[in-house]
Every structure is written in C-alpha cells, then in structure tokens.
Enzyme design. Structure first.
Site, mmCIF file in Angstrom:
data_model
loop_
_atom_site.group_PDB
_atom_site.id
_atom_site.type_symbol
_atom_site.label_atom_id
_atom_site.label_comp_id
_atom_site.label_asym_id
_atom_site.label_seq_id
_atom_site.Cartn_x
_atom_site.Cartn_y
_atom_site.Cartn_z
ATOM 1 N NE ARG A 1 -3.997 1.932 2.250
ATOM 2 C CZ ARG A 1 -4.357 2.674 3.288
ATOM 3 N NH1 ARG A 1 -3.802 2.476 4.469
ATOM 4 N NH2 ARG A 1 -5.275 3.606 3.155
ATOM 5 C CG ASN B 1 -0.779 9.145 2.858
ATOM 6 O OD1 ASN B 1 -1.066 8.125 2.232
ATOM 7 N ND2 ASN B 1 -0.250 10.214 2.291
ATOM 8 C CG HIS C 1 -1.316 5.462 -0.084
ATOM 9 N ND1 HIS C 1 -1.999 6.030 0.963
ATOM 10 C CD2 HIS C 1 -2.142 4.518 -0.587
ATOM 11 C CE1 HIS C 1 -3.195 5.459 1.088
ATOM 12 N NE2 HIS C 1 -3.290 4.526 0.164
ATOM 13 C CG HIS D 1 -8.045 -3.637 -1.643
ATOM 14 N ND1 HIS D 1 -9.055 -2.765 -1.975
ATOM 15 C CD2 HIS D 1 -6.994 -2.851 -1.280
ATOM 16 C CE1 HIS D 1 -8.634 -1.507 -1.831
ATOM 17 N NE2 HIS D 1 -7.379 -1.535 -1.412
HETATM 18 C C1 HEM Z 1 -9.034 1.853 -6.208
HETATM 19 C C2 HEM Z 1 -8.583 2.556 -5.297
HETATM 20 C C3 HEM Z 1 -8.291 2.149 -3.898
HETATM 21 C C4 HEM Z 1 -8.979 2.471 -2.783
HETATM 22 C C5 HEM Z 1 -10.270 3.274 -2.713
HETATM 23 C C6 HEM Z 1 -8.278 1.910 -1.664
HETATM 24 C C7 HEM Z 1 -8.658 2.061 -0.347
HETATM 25 C C8 HEM Z 1 -8.091 1.418 0.718
HETATM 26 C C9 HEM Z 1 -8.510 1.546 2.077
HETATM 27 C C10 HEM Z 1 -9.616 2.460 2.572
HETATM 28 C C11 HEM Z 1 -7.754 0.694 2.825
HETATM 29 C C12 HEM Z 1 -7.890 0.432 4.326
HETATM 30 C C13 HEM Z 1 -7.197 1.475 5.140
HETATM 31 C C14 HEM Z 1 -7.513 1.252 6.596
HETATM 32 O O1 HEM Z 1 -8.634 1.552 6.988
HETATM 33 O O2 HEM Z 1 -6.640 0.769 7.334
HETATM 34 C C15 HEM Z 1 -6.848 0.032 1.937
HETATM 35 C C16 HEM Z 1 -5.928 -0.912 2.320
HETATM 36 C C17 HEM Z 1 -5.042 -1.495 1.470
HETATM 37 N N1 HEM Z 1 -4.869 -1.193 0.141
HETATM 38 FE FE1 HEM Z 1 -6.049 -0.006 -0.994
HETATM 39 N N2 HEM Z 1 -7.196 1.225 -2.104
HETATM 40 C C18 HEM Z 1 -7.147 1.349 -3.460
HETATM 41 C C19 HEM Z 1 -6.180 0.848 -4.301
HETATM 42 C C20 HEM Z 1 -5.130 0.071 -3.881
HETATM 43 C C21 HEM Z 1 -4.039 -0.346 -4.726
HETATM 44 C C22 HEM Z 1 -3.843 0.088 -6.161
HETATM 45 C C23 HEM Z 1 -3.235 -1.125 -3.962
HETATM 46 C C24 HEM Z 1 -1.964 -1.825 -4.352
HETATM 47 C C25 HEM Z 1 -1.716 -2.263 -5.552
HETATM 48 C C26 HEM Z 1 -3.826 -1.205 -2.650
HETATM 49 C C27 HEM Z 1 -3.332 -1.961 -1.620
HETATM 50 C C28 HEM Z 1 -3.871 -1.981 -0.348
HETATM 51 C C29 HEM Z 1 -3.398 -2.867 0.696
HETATM 52 C C30 HEM Z 1 -2.346 -3.949 0.546
HETATM 53 C C31 HEM Z 1 -4.129 -2.552 1.832
HETATM 54 C C32 HEM Z 1 -3.970 -3.186 3.226
HETATM 55 C C33 HEM Z 1 -2.957 -2.395 4.006
HETATM 56 C C34 HEM Z 1 -2.583 -2.971 5.364
HETATM 57 O O3 HEM Z 1 -2.970 -4.075 5.705
HETATM 58 O O4 HEM Z 1 -1.889 -2.246 6.086
HETATM 59 N N3 HEM Z 1 -4.954 -0.451 -2.629
HETATM 60 N N4 HEM Z 1 -7.059 0.502 0.668
#
Ligand code: HEM
Length: 358
Positions: free
Chosen positions: A73, A105, A77, A206
């Site tokens: 992530r 962030n 970002h 995700h």
């Molecule tokens: C389409 C747009 C996207 C949205 C709206 C989005 C939104 C989010 C949100 C809201 C979270 C949870 C944050 C939290 O509450 O802790 C999250 C987690 C995460 N996102 Fe996305 N995301 C997007 C695209 C991506 C992309 C492109 C990647 C990587 C290629 C990604 C990888 C991740 C990962 C791996 C997590 C888990 C992080 C952790 O466990 O610490 N996301 N994302």
C-alpha cells in the site's frame, strides 16, 4: 510407483517454475519503460540490492506476514501522489499539514516506514548512497506480492527521491476514497494513464491486508448497503459494532494473507469490503474483467505485474532530478554536490545495461 509419483511431482514443479518464468519475462518484454529508468540500473553500482531486500523481507514476513500488505500500500500511495518519488516517506512540515497527515495516509502502517529505512540502511551499507528510497519502496512492494504467493516480476529502477512532499489537498485529490464508485475510479485513474483493466487489476492488491472499520462502516450503518451479502454484513457488524469502531478486519475473507485471486471471488459473492471494490463487479464496464480474474489466477497475476510496472513509473524523477536520500524520512542537505557525482557514473552504466539486455 514411488519414483513415478516423484517424477510426476518434479514435472509439476518444473511446469510451475516455467510458468512463473513466463510471467516474469512477459512482464519484462511487454511493459514499456520510461526514459531514465532501466531494468539493470544497479547492475554495476549495487548488484546485490535486490537480494539484500528480498532476504531481509523474508525474515520480516516470517514474523508478521501482515507487513507485506503495509509495504504494498505504501508504494501505491507514493506513486499516486506526485509520482513514485518517495515523497510519502518525508516527515511533515511546520508550515501546515502535508502528505503524511492526509487522512488516507494516517492508516499507512508505521512499521512500513521503519522497514523501508532499515532496508535503506542495509543497502547503503553494502553499496554506499546509490539506491533511492523510492526504488527501495518499489522493490519492497514487489517482494511483498511475491513472498505472499503472488507473481514475481522485474522492476524498472533508477528513480530519484523527491525534494518536497505534497500538500494534504493534493494527496486527497490524487488518491481514491473507499466510497468511490467505478466512474470515479476510472476517471481518476485515467488522469494517470491507467485504464479500466489496470483499475481492476490494481484493486486486486486488496487480496491481502486489513482495513479499519471506519473505512467502510458507512455501508453498514444506519442501513446495510443492498449490494452487500447479508451474512457478510452481519459478520462485519459483529467486528465493527459501531460506525466509529477502532477495530480492523481482513480485506479478503477467503485467504486474508495470501496474494491470490480470491479477492475477485469475494466480489462475485458480494463480499467486497469497500464500495470501490464491490462496484467493480456491479458496473458493466468492469464486471467481465473481475470475472476473468476470478476464474483465471494466471491472467490476474500477469496483468497485476504489468499494471504494477505501469503504476511504478508514474511521474518518476530520474538522472539529475531529485536526490538519493541518506535517510528516507528527511531531505538531504548536500544533494546538488552528491548527485552530480552519482549521475556521471550512471550515464556509462546505462549503455552497459543496454548491452547486457541484447
Ligand atoms: C481503487 C482505489 C483504492 C482504494 C479506494 C483503496 C482504499 C483502501 C482503504 C480504505 C484501505 C484500508 C485502510 C484502513 O482503513 O486501514 C486500503 C488498504 C489497502 N490497500 Fe487499498 N485502495 C485502493 C487501491 C489500492 C491499490 C492500487 C493497492 C496496491 C496495488 C492497494 C493496496 C492496499 C493494501 C495492501 C491494503 C492493506 C494495508 C494494510 O494491511 O496495512 N490499494 N485501501
């Protein structure tokens, strides 16, 4: 009998090996590379950079595989805001809220920042200050995917670190909120030359990691989003008993820590966590892409690698732009003088790399 099954097993592993090699070389040959980056950038100046990072991350993930999600992530970002320039790593300013203070962030894992700087220390100890923090973030994201069970792919290298971080507003204007529908996602990604296939593939990130309840509880309270599976909603309400609960849940209920195609199976079962996830299956423009990844993991892996390589090259700084930070969270004080000496070395290295790839 035993030897024939052993032979069969080794044929299977050979096939598996050759299919993963295929993914790697396809990603390498069909992914366009921007000027100034190279597949073999550190071949001469830091040949061990990739093995140092992979070896260390293996150790980190053995203790806590969740860190892989945090690192993946972080790269996303970094790249979406001001390009893949390590700006998200820079500590905030006194002149007002910056990139790190922007709401999306705030849920980046603190450990992810520490892991990056620890990798930077190890790499610089071996090679000197020649590898940028933004390249380390890109490599760490790739290894997070691979070490969680996903595809391996080559990463074009040679990014420089940015000298400034983005404002809070610019950060919000470039990332995507979880409440976004597909139209919003496609429009925003189009500004970065990413198409609908990239949007669906990258959202597959995700398949690992966690989310805080507050990122999706608007889908549960006061009423449950009708596009959400009822049992899934009921379980989420148990994990997140109030709209502002501080708890966290896994993003992919089928295989939370494995990088696989189950995220798309979740979507087909109306078990996507965010509107931005679930709407990719509801929307006619992206539905078939979701289905194709749900039924064919190899297709997803190949596309994910290509889309990551594309994302990983967004507005990169190269050559004598930016700097190579001595500490990933602060800007250097001596960058002009230092970069001039590194750039000279790399001009000749570029020609050498081209020779090697013939
Ligand atoms: C389409 C747009 C996207 C949205 C709206 C989005 C939104 C989010 C949100 C809201 C979270 C949870 C944050 C939290 O509450 O802790 C999250 C987690 C995460 N996102 Fe996305 N995301 C997007 C695209 C991506 C992309 C492109 C990647 C990587 C290629 C990604 C990888 C991740 C990962 C791996 C997590 C888990 C992080 C952790 O466990 O610490 N996301 N994302």
């Amino acid at each position: 009998m035993a030897s024939s099954s052993a032979a069969a097993a080794s044929i299977v592993s050979l096939l598996l090996l050759s299919s993963s090699l295929l993914i790697l070389s396809e990603a390498e040959t069909s992914a366009p590379i921007v000027n100034g980056l190279s597949w073999t950038f550190y071949k001469k100046s830091c040949p061990k950079v990739e093995s140092i990072i992979r070896k260390q991350l293996k150790k980190v993930f053995k203790k806590d595989i969740g860190q892989a999600a945090g690192l993946l992530r972080l790269h996303f970002h970094d790249c979406f805001v001001q390009g893949c320039d390590g700006s998200v790593l820079l500590d905030g300013s006194t002149s007002g809220p910056g990139e790190q203070e922007a709401i999306p962030n705030l849920t980046l894992r603190k450990e992810a920042f520490d892991i990056i700087d620890d990798l930077r220390l190890r790499v610089h100890k071996e090679c000197g200050r020649v590898v940028s923090c933004s390249d380390i973030v890109a490599l760490a994201a790739r290894d997070s995917v691979f070490l969680s069970g996903g595809p391996d792919y080559e990463v074009p290298l040679g990014r420089r670190d940015g000298l400034t971080f983005a404002t809070e507003q610019a950060t919000l204007d470039n990332l995507v909120p979880p409440t976004a529908n597909t139209t919003f996602i496609l429009n925003r990604l189009a500004t970065k030359n990413l198409d609908k296939t990239d949007a669906v593939a990258l959202s597959g990130g995700h398949t690992i990691g966690i989310s805080h309840c507050t990122s999706f509880t608007e889908r549960l309270y006061p009423t449950v989003d009708p596009t959400m599976d009822k049992t899934f909603a009921k379980n989420l309400k148990e994990s997140c008993p109030t709209i502002d609960s501080n708890n966290t849940v896994f993003q992919d209920i089928r295989s939370p820590n494995a990088f696989d195609n189950k995220y798309y199976v979740d979507l087909m079962n109306r078990q996507g966590l965010f509107t931005s996830d679930q709407d990719l299956y509801t929307d006619k423009r992206t539905r078939d892409i979701v289905t194709s990844f749900a039924v064919d993991e190899k297709l997803f892996f190949e596309q994910f690698a290509l889309s990551m390589i594309k994302m990983g090259q967004l507005s990169v700084l190269t050559g004598n732009q930016g700097e190579i930070r001595a500490n990933c969270s602060v800007r250097n004080t001596d960058n002009k003088k230092f970069l001039a000496s590194v750039v000279d070395e790399e001009v000749s290295e570029e020609g050498w790399s081209a020779e090697l790839r013939k």
